[in-house]
Design a protein around this motif. Structure first.
Motif, PDB file in Angstrom:
ATOM      1  N   SER A  60     113.363 -31.203  59.425  1.00  0.00           N
ATOM      2  CA  SER A  60     113.241 -32.464  58.695  1.00  0.00           C
ATOM      3  C   SER A  60     111.818 -32.997  58.753  1.00  0.00           C
ATOM      4  N   ALA A  61     111.182 -32.850  59.913  1.00  0.00           N
ATOM      5  CA  ALA A  61     109.792 -33.288  60.038  1.00  0.00           C
ATOM      6  C   ALA A  61     108.891 -32.466  59.134  1.00  0.00           C
ATOM      7  N   ILE A  62     109.114 -31.145  59.077  1.00  0.00           N
ATOM      8  CA  ILE A  62     108.327 -30.281  58.196  1.00  0.00           C
ATOM      9  C   ILE A  62     108.548 -30.682  56.739  1.00  0.00           C
ATOM     10  N   ASN A  63     109.803 -30.882  56.356  1.00  0.00           N
ATOM     11  CA  ASN A  63     110.123 -31.240  54.974  1.00  0.00           C
ATOM     12  C   ASN A  63     109.523 -32.579  54.571  1.00  0.00           C
ATOM     13  N   ALA A  64     109.319 -33.449  55.559  1.00  0.00           N
ATOM     14  CA  ALA A  64     108.727 -34.759  55.286  1.00  0.00           C
ATOM     15  C   ALA A  64     107.208 -34.692  55.214  1.00  0.00           C
ATOM     16  N   GLY A  65     106.647 -33.499  55.440  1.00  0.00           N
ATOM     17  CA  GLY A  65     105.215 -33.322  55.280  1.00  0.00           C
ATOM     18  C   GLY A  65     104.422 -33.196  56.562  1.00  0.00           C
ATOM     19  N   ALA A  66     105.081 -33.196  57.720  1.00  0.00           N
ATOM     20  CA  ALA A  66     104.358 -33.080  58.984  1.00  0.00           C
ATOM     21  C   ALA A  66     103.690 -31.718  59.081  1.00  0.00           C
ATOM     22  N   LYS A  67     102.447 -31.698  59.508  1.00  0.00           N
ATOM     23  CA  LYS A  67     101.699 -30.453  59.681  1.00  0.00           C
ATOM     24  C   LYS A  67     101.417 -30.147  61.150  1.00  0.00           C
ATOM     25  N   ALA A  68     101.529 -31.147  62.020  1.00  0.00           N
ATOM     26  CA  ALA A  68     101.300 -30.942  63.453  1.00  0.00           C
ATOM     27  C   ALA A  68     102.487 -31.530  64.195  1.00  0.00           C
ATOM     28  N   ILE A  69     103.357 -30.658  64.696  1.00  0.00           N
ATOM     29  CA  ILE A  69     104.610 -31.094  65.302  1.00  0.00           C
ATOM     30  C   ILE A  69     104.566 -30.819  66.801  1.00  0.00           C
ATOM     31  N   GLN A  70     104.734 -31.874  67.589  1.00  0.00           N
ATOM     32  CA  GLN A  70     104.783 -31.762  69.043  1.00  0.00           C
ATOM     33  C   GLN A  70     106.237 -31.901  69.495  1.00  0.00           C
ATOM     34  N   LEU A  71     106.693 -30.915  70.272  1.00  0.00           N
ATOM     35  CA  LEU A  71     108.033 -30.961  70.826  1.00  0.00           C
ATOM     36  C   LEU A  71     107.973 -31.331  72.298  1.00  0.00           C
ATOM     37  N   GLY A  72     109.037 -31.915  72.800  1.00  0.00           N
ATOM     38  CA  GLY A  72     109.065 -32.350  74.182  1.00  0.00           C
ATOM     39  C   GLY A  72     109.840 -31.418  75.086  1.00  0.00           C
ATOM     40  N   ALA A  73     110.143 -31.894  76.277  1.00  0.00           N
ATOM     41  CA  ALA A  73     110.912 -31.134  77.254  1.00  0.00           C
ATOM     42  C   ALA A  73     112.394 -31.349  76.986  1.00  0.00           C
ATOM     43  N   GLY A  74     113.084 -30.286  76.597  1.00  0.00           N
ATOM     44  CA  GLY A  74     114.499 -30.405  76.282  1.00  0.00           C
ATOM     45  C   GLY A  74     114.937 -29.307  75.347  1.00  0.00           C
ATOM     46  N   VAL A  75     116.144 -29.435  74.822  1.00  0.00           N
ATOM     47  CA  VAL A  75     116.768 -28.403  73.998  1.00  0.00           C
ATOM     48  C   VAL A  75     116.843 -28.861  72.545  1.00  0.00           C
ATOM     49  N   TYR A  76     116.464 -27.942  71.659  1.00  0.00           N
ATOM     50  CA  TYR A  76     116.564 -28.152  70.214  1.00  0.00           C
ATOM     51  C   TYR A  76     117.488 -27.061  69.682  1.00  0.00           C
ATOM     52  N   THR A  77     118.699 -27.410  69.341  1.00  0.00           N
ATOM     53  CA  THR A  77     119.652 -26.436  68.818  1.00  0.00           C
ATOM     54  C   THR A  77     119.550 -26.402  67.299  1.00  0.00           C
ATOM     55  N   ILE A  78     119.401 -25.194  66.753  1.00  0.00           N
ATOM     56  CA  ILE A  78     119.282 -25.049  65.302  1.00  0.00           C
ATOM     57  C   ILE A  78     120.401 -24.161  64.785  1.00  0.00           C
ATOM     58  N   THR A  79     120.798 -24.399  63.551  1.00  0.00           N
ATOM     59  CA  THR A  79     121.838 -23.580  62.924  1.00  0.00           C
ATOM     60  C   THR A  79     121.335 -22.861  61.677  1.00  0.00           C
TER      61      THR A  79
END
Length: 359
Positions: A60-79
């Motif tokens: 969603s962040a990419i689709n909204a135009g983000a070019k620099a995405i920082q992720l934090g400590a934790g789990v990101y589940t994708i389908t």
């Protein structure tokens, strides 16, 4: 005096956002001493960076135009696969950032999808395919339209990644324009087929490693395929592999200080000619603990050595667990390779059939 709180200033609001959003990126001006494992909002923009909190949608962040995405400590589940856009950076905080496949998918991260793209950077995170995603990262780039300054190559970067348990391959490189891509410090564990499936030219691998698990088909830590010409491999290692450590089926590639260790089949199966190997090592092919059998596999097996050179390479069986040696020959090469001086400074020990076999 009124008991109500004054309206916060813009600076105050920004500081509060940083405390709640938990964005911390070394080297970003004005951003410091912030915990990425704080409980954040789903996303927060700071300068060029979009912080996506664990549980938030990277796509969603990419689709909204983000070019620099920082992720934090934790789990990101994708389908569904994450599909970066040109120039997109996705960065975590190391092993604490886990992207996990929650359902079957072709790839966890799909770069290009057969179209033009360039400048994608992926770094500092874990991709857990969970034996659901076929591939961890698929770089499939065709075309150069829109590339930065008209560059003829895609120039992507993969660094400091951990890829676990893909159904088939850890990282795939394919397409006519997956070129000038640099891959460093990437560890693939338990691939079903290939740790690194390389079928594109003009790229670099440094300090990468791969293991595989049992399979009924082709299996290698590194597969360098028919379209993979003019690549560079330095200080990379295939180990604990239920097939070949390295299967080289391509021309004009350079291997410097790379290793195969504890493999079921040949440590190095060099099927195609016109490659060069300097200071490379084979350690214990035919290894019992990866379903190997003694006297069935060689450290280096060179099918055609008319224009291939092995210089200062070493091949041995270290007799793990105190067992008898298992690796058959250190080097099994065409006779003309020896007589032509293309096997130079070969060393090794404890091979059951001897150091060099000339065929």
């Amino acid at each position: 005096m009124s008991q109500s709180s004054p309206e916060p200033s813009a600076g105050h609001a920004r500081r509060a956002l940083l405390r709640g959003g938990g964005l911390a990126v070394a080297g970003l001006a004005g951003v410091s001493a912030v915990a990425l494992d704080a409980a954040p909002a789903s996303a927060a923009a700071v300068g060029p960076w979009e912080y996506v909190a664990p549980g938030g949608s990277i796509q969603s962040a990419i689709n909204a135009g983000a070019k620099a995405i920082q992720l934090g400590a934790g789990v990101y589940t994708i389908t569904t696969p994450i599909v970066p856009t040109a120039g997109c950076t996705i960065r975590g905080v190391g092993q604490k950032t886990e992207i996990v496949a929650g359902s079957a998918m072709a790839a966890m991260i799909a770069v290009g999808q057969g179209k033009a793209i360039d400048g994608v950077y992926l770094g500092d995170l874990v991709l857990d395919c969970a034996t659901k995603a076929t591939t961890g990262i698929d770089l499939y780039i065709v075309g150069t339209t829109g590339n930065y300054k008209g560059e003829p190559d895609s120039m992507c970067r993969l660094d400091n990644l951990w890829v676990y348990s893909p159904v088939v391959d850890g990282v795939v490189y394919r397409g006519t324009d997956t070129q000038a891509t640099s891959t460093s410090r990437v560890r693939v564990r338990g691939a079903g087929q290939y740790g690194f499936h390389i079928d594109a030219p003009d790229n670099w691998w440094t300090s990468c490693e791969a293991t595989t698990r049992s399979s009924t088909g082709a299996n290698a830590g590194f597969y360098v395929g028919t379209n993979a010409a003019n690549n560079f491999f330095q200080a990379c290692k295939a180990w604990y592999v239920r097939g070949y450590g390295w299967h080289v089926k391509a021309n004009r590639n350079k291997f410097i200080g790379c290793e195969a260790q504890d493999t079921k089949s040949h440590g190095w199966y060099i099927e195609w000619d016109r490659n060069t190997f300097v200071g490379c090592v084979a350690d214990t092919a035919g290894m019992y603990d990866v379903d190997g059998a003694a006297d069935t596999a060689d450290g280096f097996y060179v099918a055609d050595g008319a224009a291939t050179a092995l210089v200062g390479c070493q091949s041995f069986d270290r007799r793990p667990g105190g067992r008898a040696a298992q690796q058959r020959y250190g080097f099994s090469v065409p006779t003309t390779m020896v007589s032509g001086g293309r096997l130079v400074g070969a060393t090794g020990w404890d091979n059951t059939g001897g150091l060099i076999r000339q065929r």
